[in-house]
Design an enzyme around this catalytic site. Structure first.
Site: not given
Ligand code: CP
Ligand code: NVA
Length: 316
Positions: A107, A134, A137, A228, A271, A299
């Site tokens: 990440r 992502h 997701q 989102d 998400c 997930r």
């Molecule tokens: N939806 C998602 O990726 O959640 P987190 O940021 O908690 O991993």
């Molecule tokens: N768009 C959001 C998704 C989190 C899972 C972010 O990047 O913070």
């Protein structure tokens, strides 16, 4: 038992696999969801390293518990205080990790860091969210939608809000599996042209459709409405501006009414994490049509199926 072919390059955007592989991965995710017992040793002897520059609940926990359910080992490596590539080059980093781990799950802020990890590593790389994409997701979301609607053929999803990482992966994966997708964003926050171009190319084969709109009324006639956060991780300094720009794009009871066709209300998707009172109201996210926690549950099953796709059985 479902089997799927090997992909060696990893999953960085959600746009890399052909439709047959995506379907097999989802069939496998369904099998896993029915019970892990037959798969309890499937990742025995395999190790995943999980590098996270940003916070996480769902991604971290679903990967860690998911890998354990398949008999593998997941090592969480917190990168909150040091970006990947700062202490040593991404090249050297990847060349070290591939000596120990069978898969790199990362990440990152910069999507380029993921691309470099994938370029330099001989083990597959899975994007656990970057600023741009992502895919984990999207795999879980469209699997959830398929489960809820009994298939995706001819089904319509409206994504309303920021044309961001989550949206980009939904667009790419949706274009492969033939989804009819509408993205509704305020001017200046549309998904990037290169993502739209790539999706349009894939749509020629799959029959997917992609409409880009700015009027929130464009959500009418869809099977599900997805939103989102208006301000993603790393954009906190833009919060005031974004709150203003996205004000008319909140998913509330009125918007859900506008989306309702012939008395059938659409499903609600997110998400998570949700910023209740901003992009969605409590009334909508807590309604019976909300499937946000099914998305969260899935997930784990979708990611496990992806890992099984990337890591062939037996070669521990
Ligand atoms: N939806 C998602 O990726 O959640 P987190 O940021 O908690 O991993
Ligand atoms: N768009 C959001 C998704 C989190 C899972 C972010 O990047 O913070």
């Amino acid at each position: 038992m479902t089997t799927v072919a090997l992909a060696t390059n990893g999953i960085l955007t959600g746009g890399e696999l052909p439709r047959e592989h995506v379907s097999s991965i989802w069939d496998l995710a369904s099998e896993l969801k029915r019970g892990y017992q037959p798969f309890a040793r499937r990742l025995a002897g395999k190790s995943a390293v999980m590098l996270f520059e940003k916070p996480s609940l769902r991604t971290r926990v679903s990967f860690e518990i998911g890998i354990a359910k398949l008999g593998g080992y997941g090592l969480f490596f917190d990168h909150a205080f040091e970006r990947i590539g700062e202490r040593e080059t991404v090249h050297d980093y990847a060349r070290n990790l591939e000596r120990w781990a069978d898969v790199i799950i990362a990440r990152t802020y910069s999507h380029m860091v993921l691309e470099q990890l994938a370029q330099y590593s001989r083990v597959p790389v899975v994007n656990a969210l970057s600023d741009d994409f992502h895919p984990c997701q999207a795999f879980a979301d469209l699997f959830t939608l398929r489960e809820k609607l009994g298939g995706l053929e001819g089904r319509r999803l409206a994504y309303i809000g920021d044309g961001n990482n989550v949206c980009n992966s939904l667009i790419l994966l949706g274009s492969i599996v033939g989804l009819r997708l509408t993205v509704v964003s305020p001017s200046g926050f549309e998904p990037p042209a290169r993502v739209l171009e790539s999706a349009r190319e894939a749509s020629v084969i799959s029959g997917a459709t992609l409409d880009i709109a700015s009027d929130p009324g464009a959500v009418a006639g869809h099977d599900a409405i997805y939103t989102d956060a208006w301000t993603s991780m790393g954009q906190e300094h833009e919060w005031q501006l974004r709150k203003q720009k996205f004000n008319d794009y909140q998913v509330n009871a009125e918007l859900m009414d506008r989306a309702t066709t012939n008395g059938t209300a659409p499903l609600f998707m997110h998400c998570l994490p949700a910023h209740r009172g901003e992009e969605v109201t409590d009334e909508v996210i807590d309604s019976p049509n909300s499937i946000v926690f099914d998305q969260a549950e899935n997930r784990m099953h979708a990611q496990n199926a992806l890992l099984m796709h990337l890591l062939p059985a037996g070669a521990a």
